[in-house]
Motif scaffolding. Structure first.
Motif, PDB file in Angstrom:
ATOM      1  N   ARG A  29      45.593  40.477  34.932  1.00 17.30           N
ATOM      2  CA  ARG A  29      45.429  39.696  36.329  1.00 17.30           C
ATOM      3  C   ARG A  29      44.523  38.789  36.227  1.00 17.30           C
ATOM      4  N   ASP A  30      44.496  37.658  37.241  1.00 16.91           N
ATOM      5  CA  ASP A  30      43.558  36.766  37.231  1.00 16.91           C
ATOM      6  C   ASP A  30      42.162  37.250  37.869  1.00 16.91           C
ATOM      7  N   ARG A  31      41.332  36.098  37.808  1.00 13.92           N
ATOM      8  CA  ARG A  31      40.082  36.191  38.371  1.00 13.92           C
ATOM      9  C   ARG A  31      40.017  36.660  39.803  1.00 13.92           C
ATOM     10  N   ASN A  32      40.994  35.866  40.557  1.00 13.47           N
ATOM     11  CA  ASN A  32      41.060  36.070  42.028  1.00 13.47           C
ATOM     12  C   ASN A  32      41.474  37.822  42.504  1.00 13.47           C
ATOM     13  N   TYR A  33      42.179  38.048  41.799  1.00  9.84           N
ATOM     14  CA  TYR A  33      42.593  39.527  41.939  1.00  9.84           C
ATOM     15  C   TYR A  33      41.451  40.425  41.614  1.00  9.84           C
ATOM     16  N   MET A  34      40.763  40.242  40.650  1.00  7.03           N
ATOM     17  CA  MET A  34      39.380  41.161  40.200  1.00  7.03           C
ATOM     18  C   MET A  34      38.246  40.864  41.210  1.00  7.03           C
TER      19      MET A  34
ATOM     20  N   ILE B  25      43.628  48.678  43.961  1.00  4.57           N
ATOM     21  CA  ILE B  25      42.706  49.519  43.252  1.00  4.57           C
ATOM     22  C   ILE B  25      41.620  49.901  43.981  1.00  4.57           C
ATOM     23  N   ALA B  26      41.233  49.256  44.962  1.00  7.35           N
ATOM     24  CA  ALA B  26      39.667  48.823  45.799  1.00  7.35           C
ATOM     25  C   ALA B  26      39.458  50.216  46.259  1.00  7.35           C
ATOM     26  N   LEU B  27      40.516  51.177  46.893  1.00  9.53           N
ATOM     27  CA  LEU B  27      40.073  52.366  47.523  1.00  9.53           C
ATOM     28  C   LEU B  27      39.928  53.611  46.627  1.00  9.53           C
ATOM     29  N   VAL B  28      41.172  53.640  45.962  1.00  9.35           N
ATOM     30  CA  VAL B  28      41.455  54.471  44.659  1.00  9.35           C
ATOM     31  C   VAL B  28      41.842  53.855  43.593  1.00  9.35           C
TER      32      VAL B  28
ATOM     33  N   ALA C   4      36.499  46.722  47.793  1.00 11.13           N
ATOM     34  CA  ALA C   4      35.837  47.816  47.155  1.00 11.13           C
ATOM     35  C   ALA C   4      34.484  48.036  47.920  1.00 11.13           C
ATOM     36  N   GLY C   5      33.659  46.910  47.968  1.00  9.84           N
ATOM     37  CA  GLY C   5      32.584  46.933  48.821  1.00  9.84           C
ATOM     38  C   GLY C   5      32.528  47.183  50.094  1.00  9.84           C
ATOM     39  N   VAL C   6      33.419  46.830  50.891  1.00  4.54           N
ATOM     40  CA  VAL C   6      33.660  47.285  52.119  1.00  4.54           C
ATOM     41  C   VAL C   6      33.860  48.713  52.268  1.00  4.54           C
ATOM     42  N   TYR C   7      35.141  49.027  51.596  1.00  2.00           N
ATOM     43  CA  TYR C   7      35.222  50.284  51.695  1.00  2.00           C
ATOM     44  C   TYR C   7      34.359  51.336  51.497  1.00  2.00           C
TER      45      TYR C   7
ATOM     46  N   THR D  40      38.642  40.010  44.248  1.00  4.52           N
ATOM     47  CA  THR D  40      39.185  40.508  45.816  1.00  4.52           C
ATOM     48  C   THR D  40      39.160  42.067  45.880  1.00  4.52           C
ATOM     49  N   GLN D  41      39.569  42.708  44.558  1.00  2.00           N
ATOM     50  CA  GLN D  41      39.528  44.042  44.377  1.00  2.00           C
ATOM     51  C   GLN D  41      38.021  44.470  44.713  1.00  2.00           C
ATOM     52  N   ALA D  42      37.144  43.773  44.092  1.00  2.00           N
ATOM     53  CA  ALA D  42      35.352  43.835  44.186  1.00  2.00           C
ATOM     54  C   ALA D  42      35.030  44.084  45.502  1.00  2.00           C
TER      55      ALA D  42
END
Length: 219
Positions: free
Chosen positions: A37-42, A110-113, A49-52, A44-46
């Motif tokens: 996956r590219d940088r934007n995906y990682m 994969i941000a939440l789980v 995940a912070g918000v969650y 965005t997930q990070a």
């Protein structure tokens, strides 16, 4: 608002929660599950995940004990469930299937789980936050109770920022290691995650056995 009380509880929250949460371990999960996956995906997930994470910590702090009591879920059961999830994630990282190359454009978030739950906000973090909430509930100095709650929420915010920053650093690490390095690193961390899952599971079993022994002793 009493500044000294605010700073004290914010500091205690950060120092007590951060070692249990262990953001670098969540970063390794993000690293292992984001191959191809590219940088934007990682990133965005990070951030997601912070918000969650902040929402999950606040919910756990304010109503976590009530939710567990409502569904009759004990802390040992929480540890067992979290341990099983971590075990599954660890096995998938240690023994990746041929189809799990991470290139599917329809891959779920994969941000939440598993990033938020059970990695960052796992059984240990939940138990610590619920224990803190129970301690504050018995606090008798009502004049400073606002400072106490505000300090804890601020501490949760600080921990969330640290965790989010740690997750965003996964991509530079990915670039530095390269594909072969990340494959080896993922398998190593998969093994460590399996060990963590077994540890959670073992603690849950031990606590259940202790509860059974105490119950039998009263009879």
């Amino acid at each position: 608002m009493q500044i000294e009380t605010f700073i004290t509880y914010m500091t205690l929250t950060v120092l007590g929660l951060l070692p249990i949460m262990n953001p670098p371990s969540a970063a390794t999960i993000l690293l292992g599950l984001s191959k191809g996956r590219d940088r934007n995906y990682m990133v965005t997930q990070a951030k997601t995940a912070g918000v969650y994470l902040f929402i999950a910590l606040c919910i756990t702090f304010f109503i976590g004990a009530s939710v567990l009591e409502l569904f009759s879920i004990s802390i040992p059961s929480l540890r067992l469930g979290g341990g099983i999830i971590i075990l599954v994630i660890g096995f998938n990282m240690l023994f990746p299937s041929a189809k799990s190359d991470g290139n599917s454009p329809g891959q779920d978030s994969i941000a939440l789980v598993p990033l938020t739950i059970p990695s960052l906000c796992g059984p240990g973090s939940m138990a610590m936050v619920i224990s803190l909430a129970a301690q504050i509930a018995s606090y008798e100095d009502h004049d400073s109770i606002v400072s106490v709650y505000t300090g804890v929420v601020a501490g949760l915010g600080v921990v969330t920022l640290i965790a989010t920053f740690t997750l965003t650093m996964a991509y530079p690490l990915l670039r530095a290691l390269g594909q072969n390095g990340i494959d080896a690193f993922t398998r190593i961390m998969g093994f460590l995650l399996i060990c963590m899952g077994v540890q959670f599971f073992t603690l849950g079993v031990q606590e259940i056995v202790l509860e059974i022994n105490e119950l039998l002793a009263w009879q």
